[in-house]
Design a protein around this motif. Structure first.
Motif, short mmCIF file in Angstrom:
data_model
loop_
_atom_site.label_atom_id
_atom_site.label_comp_id
_atom_site.label_asym_id
_atom_site.label_seq_id
_atom_site.Cartn_x
_atom_site.Cartn_y
_atom_site.Cartn_z
N MET A 39 38.49 44.51 34.42
CA MET A 39 38.81 43.57 35.51
C MET A 39 38.70 44.20 37.12
SD MET A 39 41.73 40.53 35.80
CE MET A 39 41.34 39.94 34.28
N ASN A 40 39.34 45.47 37.00
CA ASN A 40 39.28 45.85 38.12
C ASN A 40 37.73 46.29 38.84
OD1 ASN A 40 41.78 46.17 38.86
ND2 ASN A 40 42.32 48.37 38.46
N ASN A 41 36.76 46.58 37.98
CA ASN A 41 35.51 46.81 38.20
C ASN A 41 35.08 45.50 38.97
OD1 ASN A 41 35.30 49.57 37.38
ND2 ASN A 41 34.88 48.88 35.36
N CYS A 75 46.32 41.23 43.34
CA CYS A 75 46.98 42.46 42.81
C CYS A 75 46.22 43.76 43.39
CB CYS A 75 46.85 42.46 41.16
SG CYS A 75 48.10 41.26 40.66
N PHE A 76 44.94 43.77 43.43
CA PHE A 76 44.07 44.83 43.76
C PHE A 76 44.05 45.00 45.32
CE2 PHE A 76 39.93 46.58 44.97
CZ PHE A 76 39.99 47.86 44.03
N LEU A 77 44.11 44.08 46.13
CA LEU A 77 44.11 44.34 47.58
C LEU A 77 45.39 44.15 48.24
CD1 LEU A 77 40.91 42.04 48.36
CD2 LEU A 77 41.17 44.75 48.06
N PHE A 113 47.60 47.02 37.70
CA PHE A 113 47.31 47.10 36.57
C PHE A 113 47.39 45.76 35.76
CE2 PHE A 113 48.58 51.76 37.31
CZ PHE A 113 47.43 52.16 36.81
N LEU A 114 48.02 44.94 36.48
CA LEU A 114 48.28 43.65 35.81
C LEU A 114 47.45 43.11 35.17
CD1 LEU A 114 50.66 41.70 35.06
CD2 LEU A 114 50.52 40.59 37.22
N PRO A 115 45.95 42.82 36.07
CA PRO A 115 44.95 42.19 35.43
C PRO A 115 44.31 42.56 34.24
CG PRO A 115 44.61 42.26 37.83
CD PRO A 115 45.85 43.15 37.39
#
Length: 275
Positions: free
Chosen positions: A1-3, A72-74, A151-153
């Motif tokens: 998902m991070n990708n 979560c990422f940003l 890391f949650l996603p």
């Protein structure tokens, strides 16, 4: 998902650059040569179309979790999140509008039978996601831990893949009701469980634990389908003693009020998910 989120950021940057160039080209640039007219303008429009298409495809693929992943990422990548991935069992007495609850082992309240799932196989969430267990965690394979939000996603995606974790509900049923001798082991050598729904509470603000900022709680809800012998045993419990130090039979209204016994006894907030 991070990708996927990284690709989204790339698409977003490309979109802004292309739009910025077109604004500059048509609003500020006076002497425009053929290179701008024939190459750069066409390229900018092509990039815009490609980026918009990519963004839409990523958003569709991630569904309702897209904005959670983006946040979560940003926005909160290093904020601590307490994660609990568990299941609840709805046990309703046939012929009675009563729900069966058990006394909590850690909190003075009554709640549904159930608990956190456990890891199976070689999955190491402490290595993969740099997770840390609860301070009172007796079993590191319990799916109850702290993790950075970035890391949650991945964790949510992994949970719904059903890989490397429990998918059955017998263990907690046995430990809470059969092993404790509330129920007769002869009548409860197995159970039938029907999956009803999943309830989520993702990234809710909490301060229960030290350094924690958010809670993420996911509950799978199952209904226990009782055989005739099993139904008779629960009815016997209900008629003999419908409230004691081990279990209680409560109504839907009791669960909604989060208390019973003339408001003197607490029912866990999460119990409402079995209704």
């Amino acid at each position: 998902m991070n990708n996927s989120i990284k690709r989204f950021v790339v698409y977003l940057v490309g979109l802004f650059i292309s739009i910025g160039y077109l604004l500059f080209r048509y609003k500020f640039l006076k002497d425009v040569n053929d290179f701008h007219k024939e190459i750069l303008v066409a390229s900018a429009f092509a990039v815009i179309i490609s980026c918009l298409t990519g963004i839409v495809e990523i958003a569709k693929a991630q569904g309702k979790y897209f904005w959670i992943a983006l946040k979560c990422f940003l926005l909160i990548p290093n904020k601590k999140v307490y994660v609990s991935l568990s299941y609840l069992l709805r046990i309703k007495i046939p012929g009675e509008e009563k729900y069966f609850l058990v006394k909590g082992s850690k909190i003075n309240q009554y709640q549904p039978v159930g608990g956190v799932y456990k890891l199976v196989g070689n999955k190491d969430l402490y290595k993969d996601w740099k997770a840390s267990p609860k301070a009172d965690g007796k079993n590191p394979r319990d799916l109850r831990f702290f993790v950075d939000a970035k890391f949650l996603p991945q964790i949510i995606n992994w949970f719904y893949s059903r890989k490397d974790r429990e998918i059955g509900v017998w263990r907690e049923f046995y430990e809470e009701l059969v092993k404790t001798q509330i129920l007769n082991a002869d009548n409860f050598k197995s159970i039938r469980a029907e999956f009803l729904r999943t309830k989520e509470n993702i990234l809710c603000k909490q301060t229960r634990f030290e350094n924690e900022v958010y809670h993420t709680l996911i509950y799978d809800v199952f209904q226990i389908e009782l055989s005739s012998k099993q139904s008779k045993e629960f009815n016997k419990l209900f008629k003999t003693d419908n409230f004691n130090e081990k279990y209680a039979f409560v109504t839907e209204d009791d669960i909604k009020r989060e208390c019973f016994d003339e408001h003197k006894t607490r029912i866990g907030q999460h119990t409402k998910y079995i209704l």
